[in-house]
Design a protein around this motif. Structure first.
Motif, PDB file in Angstrom:
ATOM      1  N   LEU B 306       0.852  -1.183   0.000  1.00 34.60           N
ATOM      2  CA  LEU B 306       0.000   0.000   0.000  1.00 34.60           C
ATOM      3  C   LEU B 306       0.894   1.241   0.000  1.00 34.60           C
ATOM      4  O   LEU B 306       1.944   1.239   0.633  1.00 34.60           O
ATOM      5  CB  LEU B 306      -0.867  -0.024   1.276  1.00 34.60           C
ATOM      6  CG  LEU B 306      -1.761   1.174   1.574  1.00 34.60           C
ATOM      7  CD1 LEU B 306      -2.887   1.275   0.537  1.00 34.60           C
ATOM      8  CD2 LEU B 306      -2.371   1.043   2.979  1.00 34.60           C
ATOM      9  N   LEU B 307       0.483   2.268  -0.698  1.00 30.98           N
ATOM     10  CA  LEU B 307       1.250   3.518  -0.709  1.00 30.98           C
ATOM     11  C   LEU B 307       0.604   4.547   0.206  1.00 30.98           C
ATOM     12  O   LEU B 307      -0.618   4.573   0.361  1.00 30.98           O
ATOM     13  CB  LEU B 307       1.304   4.087  -2.135  1.00 30.98           C
ATOM     14  CG  LEU B 307       1.920   3.178  -3.186  1.00 30.98           C
ATOM     15  CD1 LEU B 307       1.841   3.851  -4.558  1.00 30.98           C
ATOM     16  CD2 LEU B 307       3.366   2.847  -2.843  1.00 30.98           C
ATOM     17  N   GLY B 308       1.445   5.377   0.794  1.00 23.07           N
ATOM     18  CA  GLY B 308       0.940   6.465   1.631  1.00 23.07           C
ATOM     19  C   GLY B 308       1.674   7.748   1.324  1.00 23.07           C
ATOM     20  O   GLY B 308       2.786   7.726   0.790  1.00 23.07           O
ATOM     21  N   GLU B 309       1.024   8.864   1.682  1.00 17.86           N
ATOM     22  CA  GLU B 309       1.642  10.176   1.446  1.00 17.86           C
ATOM     23  C   GLU B 309       2.691  10.477   2.516  1.00 17.86           C
ATOM     24  O   GLU B 309       3.616  11.246   2.289  1.00 17.86           O
ATOM     25  CB  GLU B 309       0.574  11.289   1.529  1.00 17.86           C
ATOM     26  CG  GLU B 309      -0.588  11.139   0.572  1.00 17.86           C
ATOM     27  CD  GLU B 309      -0.271  11.701  -0.814  1.00 17.86           C
ATOM     28  OE1 GLU B 309       0.856  12.163  -1.025  1.00 17.86           O
ATOM     29  OE2 GLU B 309      -1.177  11.637  -1.689  1.00 17.86           O
ATOM     30  N   ASN B 310       2.493   9.914   3.707  1.00 16.89           N
ATOM     31  CA  ASN B 310       3.345  10.256   4.840  1.00 16.89           C
ATOM     32  C   ASN B 310       3.829   8.999   5.544  1.00 16.89           C
ATOM     33  O   ASN B 310       3.281   7.925   5.342  1.00 16.89           O
ATOM     34  CB  ASN B 310       2.561  11.094   5.854  1.00 16.89           C
ATOM     35  CG  ASN B 310       1.963  12.318   5.208  1.00 16.89           C
ATOM     36  OD1 ASN B 310       2.681  13.194   4.751  1.00 16.89           O
ATOM     37  ND2 ASN B 310       0.631  12.336   5.126  1.00 16.89           N
ATOM     38  N   GLU B 311       4.819   9.170   6.391  1.00 18.68           N
ATOM     39  CA  GLU B 311       5.289   8.041   7.178  1.00 18.68           C
ATOM     40  C   GLU B 311       4.490   7.978   8.469  1.00 18.68           C
ATOM     41  O   GLU B 311       4.570   8.882   9.301  1.00 18.68           O
ATOM     42  CB  GLU B 311       6.781   8.184   7.480  1.00 18.68           C
ATOM     43  CG  GLU B 311       7.350   6.956   8.176  1.00 18.68           C
ATOM     44  CD  GLU B 311       8.869   7.004   8.322  1.00 18.68           C
ATOM     45  OE1 GLU B 311       9.561   7.242   7.310  1.00 18.68           O
ATOM     46  OE2 GLU B 311       9.348   6.823   9.452  1.00 18.68           O
ATOM     47  N   LYS B 312       3.705   6.920   8.613  1.00 23.06           N
ATOM     48  CA  LYS B 312       2.878   6.735   9.806  1.00 23.06           C
ATOM     49  C   LYS B 312       3.330   5.470  10.523  1.00 23.06           C
ATOM     50  O   LYS B 312       3.841   4.548   9.881  1.00 23.06           O
ATOM     51  CB  LYS B 312       1.397   6.569   9.417  1.00 23.06           C
ATOM     52  CG  LYS B 312       0.819   7.740   8.659  1.00 23.06           C
ATOM     53  CD  LYS B 312       0.492   8.875   9.599  1.00 23.06           C
ATOM     54  CE  LYS B 312      -0.151  10.027   8.845  1.00 23.06           C
ATOM     55  NZ  LYS B 312      -0.411  11.173   9.730  1.00 23.06           N
ATOM     56  N   GLU B 313       3.088   5.452  11.824  1.00 27.15           N
ATOM     57  CA  GLU B 313       3.357   4.213  12.556  1.00 27.15           C
ATOM     58  C   GLU B 313       2.072   3.399  12.600  1.00 27.15           C
ATOM     59  O   GLU B 313       1.137   3.739  13.317  1.00 27.15           O
ATOM     60  CB  GLU B 313       3.836   4.522  13.966  1.00 27.15           C
ATOM     61  CG  GLU B 313       5.314   4.861  13.986  1.00 27.15           C
ATOM     62  CD  GLU B 313       5.773   5.396  15.324  1.00 27.15           C
ATOM     63  OE1 GLU B 313       4.977   5.378  16.279  1.00 27.15           O
ATOM     64  OE2 GLU B 313       6.928   5.841  15.396  1.00 27.15           O
TER      65      GLU B 313
END
Lengths: 562, 562
Positions: B306-313
């Motif tokens: 999955l791609l995300g815009e930000n680095e999340k935990e």
């Protein structure tokens, strides 16, 4: 011509009325040895599809034909006399046990209404077998009324009256066929009815009255108010259509009448014991005549019988009845609704092809193969634990809506590990019952087992010994109920006639357990103690309402099917 | 002689290095159509028993021979050119994907130490395959040290570094064969090593570095202090034996070198893409080049990309890597450790003889028979619910010691009901992952599926659509990884050469999904919503430490076996 040696012996006859047949055993009163056995299959079997006249039955009906029971006496008693070469003079007594509640409406002379042409085409006139399940609505109503009224008898039955029992069955008759209800002079247990046929006089036993008809030695039947709330017709039920003349098990019901003597080939006047129930009569057959000893009758399900000094409220028991098993004691009954059925389900649904082929090639039963593989495992080695609720839970939770659980499955889990986990689960269920009795003032010091599993399955029995931490003694007779009935026959005859004055005396001489017992192995007991701790946590989590997933799944299932 | 029409086409080559073989696909850049496929099985396969010289290996070892990878290029690239009748001039680029972490020690010129006679008899000199599991002690040490030091990288990997990954594998080499550790100039992913062989120059990709070697685009590798605590030899690991020159996926790694041109029959200078990983490279192959779209690669286990815009935990994910899947985005990976394996376990261990015979007589696969029966059931109709933890739980609980559960079993439960419950359990596991991403700031709007189960099992896919409440698109190519690699090859070539400037542009033209999608059925979605609520309660109860029965059972199992 008999030898003088043989002429010295005294015999008693026990007749065990089962679901599909009656089995008669001739027993030597001096040592409890079986001299002959004869079985008669009921010509009409279980009528769950149609009446003898072809009229079809509804869903969940299960009827029988009363003349099939007479056929048992006619066929088997002469047969055992002949097989053993025993003279009717040598027979001092006769006792019977029956399935229960198996009941029928009769006239005051004992004639079943189903044998009256007026009623013979109405299913409600026939014998309702114990497993007739068409009175569930009535049972639900009874329980609701009893709860609303705060009837204290509920606690004696684990909080719930089963649809299999006497009052729901009478309710169904009154609801569906009020003319039959009105025409019947009595509603009687088939157990008492066959004794009536032997003695020619009506009698009623404390065992079926107590366990199946909500009768209590001190309080009697529930109040007339309660019965009227069930059905306005019921104002004449207790005292009129249900006899109040109830005798403790073990007493003499009368001598064999002339007709019965002719039917059986026995001497008129031979002592007949008051009727009894298959499970309960097995207790003295293994020597249980005092508190502290629990009998487990293990077959498709398990029935537990235990005596107590006092009447205690034990959560989830099936019933407690004074004089219900042995006169002078409180007889406690508990149950597990799925034991042998559990293992059979696994064999039918989960045994891989590879195992079936192995069993075939070695010409052994699939249970035997699974047992052989499962026996090699140590307790806990499978990493599995199961809740034995494939058919709900009778004792101690009394909840038919509970379902089975397996925890601990991995990609390495093998069929024999699951099989063993199911066996262990039923053993944990037994331990829960044993502990619950003990914790509620009815101690369990010793365990005895009878029935098919106890007889044939040392693997299961060793697990039960290890899980309960108690030595288990096994019935010495494969027909414990018939032996118990014969013992009560010898008690009905009394000491002067060559029998016994008490069932305790009879048990000293006639009761049988096998020399080989199952003793707990310390190493296994310790491992099972740990597993049982886990079982208890899961038992309470799923069974006592913390997580109601099982009931929710049943609701979702209904919704999906609608 | 080619026709002028054919001469107009441009092609790219994708090479997918699997566990047992390499698969090369020739793809038309103008439409993504596959022109030819060729497979080469590794002559040495997986070496888990002994080295080529006969030296035997320890438990849990899994090695490969680097020349087998060269064999893939040599055998399959000429084969696809020939099969499609395509001229090397028409090939604009080449991309590869590999299993990971599959790693080897090499000299500075790229020569594997295992090909040096000095080291060839030491197993630690060879390629350690992704499923080499002999570095568990090293992984345990790494995790313990990281936890004690409070290393923040742990959170990017769901709290745990796997023994399958790069650093534990290097630790094992340093522990057991310090001479090899010292002699190696680099430790490289096999993915990067084969690109090195194609281009003649060393390069490293952000995908394996990020997901498997604890590298972070901004923070780089963990600190030298941390590495020294793992092993004093490691003071020279990052920056020396692990290159810091790491390129985002999608960039050009260089042109095909002279030797590789000779090996493959391709033109020298043909564009070569930076290396990639099989799962991750599949995302653009189904058209995923932006956030919100989750790819599930479904086989024996499932990998989620999955791609995300930000680095999340996100709790329990396998990793998050900037530029790890598509440059410019954070690539998230999650996993379910047991999916197809789950169903296979059931078939092997729990399918009754009767079903095996039915499948045989109808000449169908047993999965097909179970599917046919299970398909007739409605959601919830079985009354069963299962936890899909037969092989532990990767996402979102990251706990290998969890085990499987089935709740709701009755005497009426049939094998196909259990089979369906196992399928549903894996779908609930996916829903849990989808929800966890969404709840932690990484939205999942669409689902895509690739892999054997997605290809072949509409029954499973419909359940996934109904359980997740989302339409599922299926990869249009049965070899999504090779197609993705060919797409990256076309991007490496660039628009001027007839390729693309970005992977997004490539995906617009070359990505493939099937026209048929799986759409959630409202009625089923509503039923599954209820079942999922029950699943969640059980998931948290058994998985988050409320009841630690699964771990206790494993402890008791160990005790029983000791």
């Amino acid at each position: 011509m008999k030898t003088s040696f043989k002429a010295m012996s005294k015999y008693s006859i026990g007749v065990d009325f089962g679901t599909l047949s009656g089995r008669t055993v001739l027993v030597n009163v001096e040592n409890g040895d079986e001299a002959a056995v004869s079985v008669f299959e009921y010509p009409h079997g279980v009528m769950d599809d149609r009446l003898p006249d072809g009229r079809s039955l509804g869903v969940d009906w299960a009827l029988q034909h009363p003349l099939d029971y007479i056929g048992v006496f006619r066929a088997t008693i002469p047969a055992v006399l002949k097989a053993a070469g025993v003279d009717p003079e040598e027979i001092i007594g006769i006792g019977i046990d029956f399935t229960a509640c198996t009941m029928l409406p009769v006239y005051s002379d004992g004639t079943p209404l189903c044998l009256d042409n007026k009623f013979s085409s109405d299913p409600n006139a026939w014998v309702k077998l114990w497993k007739h399940h068409a009175a569930q609505n009535e049972a639900n109503k009874l329980n609701a009324v009893a709860e609303t009224r705060g009837e204290k008898f509920l606690k004696r039955y684990g909080g719930k009256i089963s649809s299999e029992w006497m009052i729901p069955k009478i309710m169904q008759i009154a609801d569906e066929s009020p003319d039959i209800y009105k025409a019947a002079d009595r509603f009687v247990e088939a157990a008492d009815w066959v004794i009536w046929q032997l003695t020619g006089r009506e009698s009623h036993n404390s065992c079926t009255a107590g366990y199946k008809a909500i009768w209590h030695k001190k309080d009697g039947f529930p109040s007339n108010d309660f019965f009227r709330e069930l059905n306005p017709l019921f104002s004449d039920l207790p005292g009129k259509k249900l006899s109040l003349d109830i005798s403790p098990v073990g007493v003499n019901a009368g001598g064999l009448c002339k007709e019965a003597a002719k039917l059986t080939g026995l001497k008129q006047g031979t002592a007949v014991a008051i009727a009894n129930v298959d499970a309960h009569v097995s207790a003295p057959a293994v020597g249980i005549t005092s508190p502290g000893k629990m009998l487990m009758i293990m077959g498709t399900s398990t029935c537990h019988i235990l005596l107590g000094e006092n009447e205690k409220e034990v959560p989830g028991m099936c019933g407690v009845v004074e004089d219900g098993v042995i006169a002078g004691y409180y007889g406690y009954e508990a149950g597990q609704s799925c034991v042998g059925d559990h293992f059979q389900w696994f064999v039918e649904n989960c045994t891989p092809d590879e195992y079936v082929r192995e069993a075939e090639s070695r010409n052994i039963d699939i249970h035997a193969l699974l047992t052989e593989k499962a026996e090699k495992l140590k307790p806990g080695e499978s990493g599995l634990i199961a809740l034995d609720w494939w058919n709900g839970n009778r004792s101690v939770l009394v909840d038919v809506d509970l379902t089975g659980v397996i925890v601990g499955l991995t990609l390495a889990t093998r069929p024999e590990e699951i099989y063993r986990a199911l066996v262990e689960a039923t053993a944990f269920g037994t331990r829960m019952i044993v502990d619950t009795f003990s914790e509620n003032g009815v101690p369990v010091d010793e365990l005895y087992a009878a029935g098919g599993i106890a007889e044939k399955n040392p693997f299961v029995m060793q697990i039960y010994a290890d899980v309960t931490g108690r030595e288990i003694k096994i019935s010495g007779s494969p027909q414990a109920p018939a032996l118990g009935s014969a013992m009560f026959g010898a008690v009905a005859a009394g000491k002067e006639a060559g029998g016994f004055d008490t069932i305790q005396e009879a048990a000293m001489i006639m009761a049988k357990v096998k020399p080989l017992t199952f003793k707990p192995v310390t190493e296994n007991v310790l491992l099972y103690q740990k597993l049982y701790s886990e079982y208890k946590i899961l038992h309470d989590y799923f069974g006592r309402g913390v997580n109601s997933v099982m009931k929710n799944l049943k609701e979702i299932k209904k919704e999906a099917r609608s």
